[in-house]
Scaffold this active site. Structure first.
Site: not given
Ligand code: CAA
Length: 385
Positions: A133, A245, A270, A365
């Site tokens: 997740g 978000r 109340r 999210e």
């Molecule tokens: N925009 C563009 N690029 C991005 C970015 C963004 N916001 N965030 C990261 N990147 C890029 C980075 O620049 C990096 O690029 P390079 O390969 O060129 O260096 C690459 O992506 C990897 O980035 P990280 O090393 O930061 O990635 P990470 O594996 O450490 O993960 C994290 C970062 C913030 C933990 C991410 O995994 C995350 O946001 N996790 C939460 C997932 C989430 O929100 N899930 C929600 C599911 S959907 C939902 O909930 C919908 C619903 O039900 C209503």
């Protein structure tokens, strides 16, 4: 970074018209939707008539052509009336239409963006899996190229609107060893061979948002349905969540505001110790904190939306907004229940539903912990707060 949060006449018109619509059409059904857990297709249709299903999509692609602040205002107003309807709209707007607008080919926009922005179809976002997740890059759903199509195999969980969705934006990897660089995004129709649904999830709050498991068993997806290029998927997912978000922060604002309004009305009415409980400082301080925090959350959310419209990476601002708004919303819902005393714990009282609905805003999210992680990463990189 400089920003301007002056509301235009158009913003005010949107606020007033969506508020009136939400009070007349959406609010009267909120308790029933919560109780029956039935996906509110009728609400969806009415929202489509109001142009709320593709708010930031340009008119040429079937949307309303509005800015991010208008979108935030509308999601707040709808969620104030019904948080389930709020998240269904937020997912279609932010998590489905916006990545299509940004990364879609002309053909993909014509086939998918137009009907989803018009609300003729419902979109869903499939990132999370049973084993990942928060660590989204660890996803295991596989995509294997076979001629002019990809075969997708894996399970996606907690898919909002999944029960009713026509199209899923599915993230899958062509090679898990490539980590985030192997992830691709696909437009997957519900009717494609190999696409199935698991059992609907019974949830604590937003009970009718159609959360379900999406089961992909060699699902056949035309190669033309790859969104962006192979390996772009993770960045598409993350950039999309930056927008999503803002939607969830706005949903939290709506729930929090509803909780505050319920608490004000109840505390005026109340009586205890011979006077309305609103006359006691213990209650007044709670109301003051709730109002202040909700207002602060709104400013953070509008700032994030305003900056996002101007392009560039806005992760810092959207994570701050989502973190603060969701936690302020939860505190407001808790205090509103406390002010209601025992009545707040009874199903018949709106604050009981608001308390249950509020909780998810701190989880989906990106949990509050993930928002803090993003914020810390950005400020340590030198981004301005
Ligand atoms: N925009 C563009 N690029 C991005 C970015 C963004 N916001 N965030 C990261 N990147 C890029 C980075 O620049 C990096 O690029 P390079 O390969 O060129 O260096 C690459 O992506 C990897 O980035 P990280 O090393 O930061 O990635 P990470 O594996 O450490 O993960 C994290 C970062 C913030 C933990 C991410 O995994 C995350 O946001 N996790 C939460 C997932 C989430 O929100 N899930 C929600 C599911 S959907 C939902 O909930 C919908 C619903 O039900 C209503």
């Amino acid at each position: 970074m400089a920003f301007d949060l002056t509301l235009s006449r158009d913003h005010e018109l949107i606020r007033d018209s969506v508020r009136a619509f939400a009070e007349e059409v959406i609010r009267p059904r909120a308790a029933e939707i919560d109780r029956t857990r039935e996906f509110p297709v009728d609400n969806w249709r009415r929202c489509a008539e109001m142009n709320l299903t593709g708010m930031m999509v340009p008119e040429e692609h079937g949307g309303a052509g509005l800015d991010g602040v208008s979108y935030s205002i509308a999601i707040e107003e709808i969620s104030r009336a019904c948080a389930t309807t709020g998240v269904i709209l937020s997912v279609n707007n932010s998590l489905f239409c916006m990545p299509l607008l940004r990364y879609g080919s002309d053909a993909q926009k014509k086939t998918y963006l137009v009907p989803h922005a018009r609300g003729e179809k419902i979109g869903a976002y499939c990132l999370t899996e049973a084993g990942c997740g928060s660590d989204a890059a660890a996803l295991q759903t596989r995509a294997v190229r076979k001629g002019d199509r990809y075969l997708l195999t894996g399970n996606k969980v907690f898919v909002t609107s999944g029960e009713a969705a026509h199209t899923f934006l599915v993230y899958a990897t062509i090679d898990p060893a490539l980590k985030h660089k192997g992830i691709c995004a696909f437009l997957v129709e519900r009717g494609f061979p190999g696409v199935g649904l698991g059992k609907p999830e019974r949830k604590m709050g937003i009970t009718a948002s159609g959360s379900v498991e999406v089961v992909l068993q060699g699902a056949e997806v035309p190669a033309a349905n790859l969104l962006g290029a192979e390996g772009d998927g993770f960045k598409i997912a993350m950039a999309t969540l930056d927008g999503g978000r803002i939607g969830i922060a706005s949903q939290a604002l709506g729930i929090g505001r509803a909780a505050l309004e319920e608490a004000i009305a109840y505390s005026r009415d109340r009586q205890a110790f011979g006077q309305p409980i609103a006359s006691f400082q213990a209650i007044q301080w709670k109301l003051a904190d709730m109002a202040t925090e909700i207002d602060a959350a709104r400013l953070l959310t509008w700032r994030a939306a305003w900056l996002k419209d101007r392009g560039g990476r806005v992760s810092l601002y959207t994570s701050m907004a989502k973190l603060y708004a969701s936690e302020a919303c939860m505190r407001a819902a808790k205090e509103a229940m406390q002010i209601h005393g025992g009545y707040g714990y009874i199903n018949d009282y709106t604050v009981e539903r608001l308390f249950r609905d509020a909780r998810i805003t701190e989880i989906y999210e990106g949990t509050s912990e993930i928002q803090r992680l993003v914020i810390a990463k950005e400020i340590l990189k030198g981004a301005e707060g």
